[in-house]
Write an enzyme that holds these catalytic residues in place. Sequence first.
Site, PDB file in Angstrom:
ATOM      1  N   TYR A 282      70.853  -2.002  -7.896  1.00 39.00           N
ATOM      2  CA  TYR A 282      71.561  -0.746  -8.132  1.00 39.00           C
ATOM      3  C   TYR A 282      73.024  -1.205  -7.779  1.00 39.00           C
ATOM      4  CZ  TYR A 282      67.254   0.755  -6.159  1.00 39.00           C
ATOM      5  OH  TYR A 282      66.016   1.624  -5.803  1.00 39.00           O
ATOM      6  N   TYR A 410      60.405   9.396  -2.121  1.00 33.89           N
ATOM      7  CA  TYR A 410      60.700   8.359  -3.082  1.00 33.89           C
ATOM      8  C   TYR A 410      59.662   7.875  -3.124  1.00 33.89           C
ATOM      9  CZ  TYR A 410      62.584   3.669  -4.827  1.00 33.89           C
ATOM     10  OH  TYR A 410      62.517   2.660  -5.051  1.00 33.89           O
ATOM     11  N   ASP A 511      51.616   8.349  -0.439  1.00 33.80           N
ATOM     12  CA  ASP A 511      52.444   6.515  -0.989  1.00 33.80           C
ATOM     13  C   ASP A 511      52.114   6.557   0.574  1.00 33.80           C
ATOM     14  OD1 ASP A 511      54.252   4.428  -0.778  1.00 33.80           O
ATOM     15  OD2 ASP A 511      55.310   6.200  -2.357  1.00 33.80           O
ATOM     16  N   LYS A 540      54.712  -2.843   0.364  1.00 34.84           N
ATOM     17  CA  LYS A 540      56.037  -3.361   1.308  1.00 34.84           C
ATOM     18  C   LYS A 540      55.276  -4.467   2.620  1.00 34.84           C
ATOM     19  CE  LYS A 540      59.901  -0.722   0.382  1.00 34.84           C
ATOM     20  NZ  LYS A 540      59.787   0.165  -0.142  1.00 34.84           N
TER      21      LYS A 540
HETATM   22  C1  LIG Z   1      59.765   0.776  -1.434  1.00 37.87           C
HETATM   23  C2  LIG Z   1      58.738   1.907  -1.219  1.00 37.87           C
HETATM   24  C3  LIG Z   1      58.248   1.751  -2.986  1.00 37.87           C
HETATM   25  C4  LIG Z   1      58.263   1.002  -4.019  1.00 37.87           C
HETATM   26  O1  LIG Z   1      57.969  -0.441  -4.239  1.00 37.87           O
HETATM   27  P1  LIG Z   1      58.716  -1.669  -4.365  1.00 37.87           P
HETATM   28  O2  LIG Z   1      58.085  -2.646  -4.040  1.00 37.87           O
HETATM   29  O3  LIG Z   1      59.747  -1.511  -4.164  1.00 37.87           O
HETATM   30  O4  LIG Z   1      58.097  -1.300  -6.013  1.00 37.87           O
HETATM   31  C5  LIG Z   1      57.433   2.899  -3.064  1.00 37.87           C
HETATM   32  N1  LIG Z   1      57.301   4.133  -2.168  1.00 37.87           N
HETATM   33  C6  LIG Z   1      57.538   4.091  -1.720  1.00 37.87           C
HETATM   34  C7  LIG Z   1      57.095   5.238  -0.103  1.00 37.87           C
HETATM   35  C8  LIG Z   1      58.496   2.957  -0.944  1.00 37.87           C
HETATM   36  O5  LIG Z   1      59.332   2.863   0.334  1.00 37.87           O
END
Ligand SMILES: *Cc1c(COP(=O)(O)O)cnc(C)c1O
Length: 692
Positions: A282, A410, A511, A540
């Site tokens: 960013y 997000y 997610d 993550k």
């Molecule tokens: C970080 C994140 C993503 C994206 O993961 P990347 O490995 O950065 O592509 C998707 N969803 C959530 C909730 C996240 O915190």
Amino acid sequence: MLPDNVLCFCIVGTDTDVGKTVVTAALARAAVTSGLRALVIKPVQTGSIPDAQGNLQAPDLALCREAAPGADTHSLLQFAAACSPHLAARLEARYDGKALTAHNLANEINRTVREWGDAEVGRKLVLLEGAGGLLTPLGASETLGDLLALLDWPVLLVATNRLGAVNHALLSLEALHSRNLSCPGFIMTEAQEARSELEQTIRRDNPLITASLGKKPCLAELSHLPNLKAPDLPDREVAWDQAARELAPALKAVGAWQSASPKTSDETDVLRFDREHLWHPYTSALHPTRVWEAASSSGSRIRLKNGRELVDGMASWWCAIHGYRHPALMRALKAQAETMPHVMFGGLTHAPAVRLGRRLLDMVPAALEHVFFADSGSVAVEVALKMALQYWQAKGETRRTRILTIRGGYHGDTLGAMSVCDPENGMHSLFSGILPTQIFAPRPECRFDAPYDPASEQAFAEVLTTHADSMAAVILEPIVQGAGGMWFYHPGFLRRVHALCQQHGCLLILDEIATGFGRTGKLFACEHADIEPDILCLGKGLSGGVLTLAATLATRNVAEGVSQNGSAFMHGPTFMANPLACAVAEASLELIASGAWRADVARLEAGLRKGLSRCAHQPGVADVRVLGAIGVVEMEREINVERLQTFFVTRGVWIRPFGKLIYLMPPYVATDDDIATLCSAIHCALAQETWR
Ligand SMILES: *Cc1c(COP(=O)(O)O)cnc(C)c1O
């Protein structure tokens, strides 16, 4: 950031009128005499004098040119009024105050030094003469100290040897210390002849007691040289020679200090190439924000190349849950590297993928039975969305093509994932007309820690009911919305979303890329609501933050739906199920399976609650909230990220705020002391209003 072989120093007074301009000029003369190339920079010159053409001339630099004719001089901003920079800028209409920020000045100074350093050969010295003292205001919310912290150059302190000098000098040294600025020592000047024996005694004692209490050496003492007071007095050359001679030891000390300090030319090369060629998250390629060079990491610590050790409050964007270089993860990594770092997953399989798949299925909600390994969180979200869409296509319900989500979410930065991120703080406006348009319900306003308010689900229920026929799936982050705003909402909302999805035959994608593996105090955040998704995204923390790995898990129903009538699921990254990543992830899950995270996360939660609670009463704070190993301080306004981050680094902590949010997601191995250090750095930044 700076060229090789350039010694850069700031010269700062304990006050105005301590003779720092004479010191700077005499140091420049000493440097030029000893064969160095010298550049003197005056970032802000107040009390400038117009020349015959009406251009403002910096009187301090004129003095430098007289003392050291071989030296180059450069002035960034000049004001006629002889007063503090913030006031001079306000008094002069041609500067609206915008130019006068620490950030702008630091960029300008670094650019000047780079260009000058490139053009010159041999050993080079840059002297930056500050304006007034360390806490001289640059604007309503910044001081010279903020500029010096951004530059991160060593500081030579100049004090006038008189009654009161010790107090002034010690206060300045303390201010330097609290900004973690390095200071090789101080210089004492004499403003006039001593008029009594007592005064002489005081002057002999001042440097000694200051050095003893301030733990910094007195590098040189400059005598009273009355003929330097006015340009038309005689014997100025002789006086300059004497001044240069008296200050030569300081110059020598500075050179010795530089070669002993851990900064190497290698570091400057790295930062420079980075600035010129490497994109960071960013940021603009042309005007990148500041970065620090990390050299090594261990447990809850990140060590910078310049030797500074930082307590980590970010777990590297939440993934390094076990801290850095955990021995179990390193062992798994090395062992796998010895046998098979990578092999394609098309047509082949391997033990690391199978073992990891087994472990995952043992942990996740029971209905999930199929695992798709992806290479990043965003891709795992793309895979989940494609699974949902393919599911309905294969079932013949071809109208079901839309995705419903809630605002404030997000899900990643790829196009599909971006389409379900919050439309305002996400990047929708940049890509309008390109992104698929999804359906958004309001953010659930009912807080995690408040009694459940059914009103918070109404809008969601209405949207889903209205669009039920065209809805393929609902996607959201359970309980904690991360990068979209660090919001913790009530499990009652998630329970209702689950029930409504079942009622309308709509798939539910959770997610848990940020929330999985214990972060919220439960192994998975959906356990707070006691529900199970149709599709689950993990990432993550999955690999313990060592390698890039994510996974999308599906129920038997979803897998069967996608695969019916002989269809295949159409996705297959090159690095799918990379054996190195799988092996490390398996080791990470083994640590999670031991259950020790429970006590750690509970301990971190208690520490964060204790440490952050006192932030709630600081000016500008809108909200403080803690859940599991996540602590959030939400401000009323946008944060000055670069300034605040620089402050944090000088305080020895790694915290990267965004938007209006200062938050902590430390690794689970952080100690109680680490948490206290992180929280107190935030408290201190708020108390000093460093974030504005
Ligand atoms: C970080 C994140 C993503 C994206 O993961 P990347 O490995 O950065 O592509 C998707 N969803 C959530 C909730 C996240 O915190």
